[in-house]
Every structure is written in C-alpha cells, then in structure tokens.
Design an enzyme around this catalytic site. Structure first.
Site, mmCIF file in Angstrom:
data_model
loop_
_atom_site.group_PDB
_atom_site.id
_atom_site.type_symbol
_atom_site.label_atom_id
_atom_site.label_comp_id
_atom_site.label_asym_id
_atom_site.label_seq_id
_atom_site.Cartn_x
_atom_site.Cartn_y
_atom_site.Cartn_z
ATOM 1 N N ASP A 84 0.821 -1.209 0.000
ATOM 2 C CA ASP A 84 0.000 0.000 0.000
ATOM 3 C C ASP A 84 0.856 1.261 0.000
ATOM 4 O OD1 ASP A 84 -2.436 -1.370 0.030
ATOM 5 O OD2 ASP A 84 -2.305 -1.648 2.197
ATOM 6 N N THR A 110 -9.443 2.251 6.621
ATOM 7 C CA THR A 110 -8.827 1.004 7.087
ATOM 8 C C THR A 110 -7.345 1.187 7.436
ATOM 9 O OG1 THR A 110 -8.566 0.480 4.736
ATOM 10 C CG2 THR A 110 -10.378 -0.603 5.906
ATOM 11 N N ALA A 155 -5.788 10.764 20.685
ATOM 12 C CA ALA A 155 -5.568 10.949 22.119
ATOM 13 C C ALA A 155 -6.279 12.201 22.667
ATOM 14 C CB ALA A 155 -4.070 10.983 22.438
#
Ligand code: NAP
Ligand code: MN
Length: 267
Positions: free
Chosen positions: A50, A163, A187
């Site tokens: 990828d 994804t 976070a």
C-alpha cells in the site's frame, strides 16, 4: 489498437523479480511500456504494498488513468493481484473482465503567513502537534464552532483511508460505496481542564471541517500530514478539510468484494 502501460515499483527484491517477469509477459502479449504519462499510457501497474501504491498516486499526481496493484508488500489493501496471477491479469484486462473502484481523496487548505498551501491525500490528512505537547484546536463544521479539541490532534480520513491509520485510532471501517469524511480524534483529553469528543464524527460530502489552532495556548509547532508526507508550521491561521474533486481509480477483478478483503486482511 496497441495497449500501453506504465510500471511503478518499490524496488524491493521481490518487486524487482515480479517486474522482470511482468515485462516479459507484457512483451509477449504485445503490450507496450511507457516511461512517463506524456506517452499517454492507459494503465499504471504498481508493484509493492500500500505504501508503494500511495507513493505512485502522489508521484503521478492523482492521474485520470486507473491503477492496478500487484502485492509484494506486507498488507496490500489497495493491491488487487498476487505475483503468481500475472497471466490471469493480462488475460482479464485484454478481454475487459474487470470493474473500476473509484476512490475519493481528501483535500486540505492551510492558511498561513498570508498564503494558502493545498494538499491532497488518498488516505488521510492529519493535524497534530509536532512535539510532546498537547494542542488546542477550535473545530467547526459547516462554519459553526463545535468544540475546542485538546489532545494530540485530529485525523480526517477518506473512505479509502478508513482502514489505515484511522482504524488503528479506533475509527470505523467505511464501505467504499459511501461518500463521507471521517474525523477521528488522536488521544483526546477529557479532564476537568479540557473536554473533547472521544469518538469519530462522520460528515456528508458537501460539508467541510474547519480547524482553527489556538497558537497562544499551544506550545511547539503544528504538523500537517497528507498520506506519508508532512509539513511543519509555526503560524497557521486556519485549516479547512473537505472531500476532494480528485478521484483515484483502481482495477478490480470479478471476485473482488470489499468486506471479503477486510476479513482476509484484518481478522
Ligand atoms: P507504513 O507505516 O508502512 O503503513 C502502515 C500500514 O498501513 C502498512 O501495513 C500499510 O500497508 C497499511 N496501509 C496503508 N494504507 C492503507 C489503507 N488504505 N488501508 C489499509 N491499510 C493501509 O507506511 P506507508 O506504507 O507509507 O503508508 C502510509 C500510511 O500508513 C498512512 O497514510 C497512514 O494511514 C498509515 N499509518 C498508520 C499508522 C498506524 O496504524 N498506527 C501510523 C502511521 C501511518 P503495506 O504494508 O501494504 O504498505
Ligand atoms: Mn508500507
């Protein structure tokens, strides 16, 4: 009519070996190879994982011709075929037995120092602190202020990027037939001092996300990334993120199904 392809490879030993085999097979099939987009190829073959695919998309600057990926990398979520399926690929391509998966990119406009930087990403745009300090971002949707985010930053994912990093952050997997923007906090802080959304937010294609960094209360620099590329800023007035007009087309063959791919790669 003769067919003309272009090959992009990440040059690992297995990619190089696959490229060599592929070149010979294409030659035997009478398919020509182009060295650049100026020669008007009809297809970009990307050999690697990828990461190599994302690199090809950026190198060729979101071209209008489609890609086909041969997976020699690790995960290969974008990649459609394995190195031992080259004959089947050539045969299916020449007999038009394929479909096109169209993916919408995300776009960011970064307003700083009286100019605007424009970035396009296939996976995601991230606005985050470049060092180990929290940042404070005023987030607006459709022009109205929604929250003051405090934490590491926010990731804005395309459907195709859902994804990738988005998923590692607890974001949702999006079926690529949906057109939406996913905003996932990185976070987020939730204390008596700061309040932030802790889940992803989904936006329709016509809405944009506004990010106004609070430079007075944020220490350090701001890092804006688009896929694997990033730029640091000292002063940012405003950032706007939206779905792009740019699309990336991928060739898929008869047995392609998004959820089967998710199952085989993630579970
Ligand atoms: P990388 O660090 O090698 O990529 C991390 C992993 O993400 C690799 O396994 C890569 O697959 C996979 N990946 C990339 N795009 C994907 C997608 N759309 N769906 C599913 N998996 C995907 O870096 P890279 O190869 O240059 O890729 C850059 C991308 O890495 C960024 O756009 C970001 O999304 C992702 N990333 C993820 C994390 C994380 O999950 N904590 C952290 C930083 C970056 P391959 O193995 O086939 O390359
Ligand atoms: Mn990679």
């Amino acid at each position: 009519m003769t067919h003309k392809f272009i090959i992009h490879s990440n040059n690992t030993p297995s990619s190089k070996a696959t490229e060599e085999t592929l070149r010979e097979k294409l030659r035997l099939a009478g398919i020509e190879l182009a060295k650049s987009l100026d020669e008007n190829p009809e297809l970009i073959i990307c050999i690697g994982g990828d990461g190599a695919f994302l690199e090809a998309v950026h190198n060729y600057d979101f071209p209008s011709i489609p890609f086909i990926g041969i997976n020699t990398g690790h995960l290969g979520f974008f990649q459609e075929i394995a190195p031992d399926e080259l004959d089947k690929f050539i045969e299916n391509y020449l007999s038009n037995k394929y479909s096109i998966q169209r993916m919408t990119a995300v776009r960011a406009l970064v307003e700083h120092d009286h100019t605007i930087d424009e970035f396009t990403a296939l996976n995601e745009i991230i606005v985050r602190s470049s060092g180990n300090h929290s940042i404070h971002l005023d987030i607006s949707i459709g022009g109205g202020l929604i929250e003051r985010f405090s934490g590491d930053g926010v990731l804005i994912s395309s459907p195709a990027g859902s994804t990738a990093y988005n998923y590692s952050l607890g974001g949702s997997i999006v079926d690529p037939r949906l057109e939406l923007l996913q905003v996932t906090p990185i976070a987020p802080m939730n204390t008596t001092a700061y309040r932030s959304f802790t889940s992803s937010i989904l936006l329709p294609p016509n809405l944009s996300l506004g990010i106004n960094p609070d430079v007075v209360n944020s220490k350090g620099r701001l890092l804006v990334t688009h896929d694997s590329y990033g730029k640091e800023y000292d002063n940012v007035d405003n950032i706007e993120v939206m779905l792009s007009e740019q699309k990336v087309d991928l060739l898929r063959f008869d047995n392609y199904d998004f959820w089967t791919k998710v199952k085989s790669k993630f579970l």
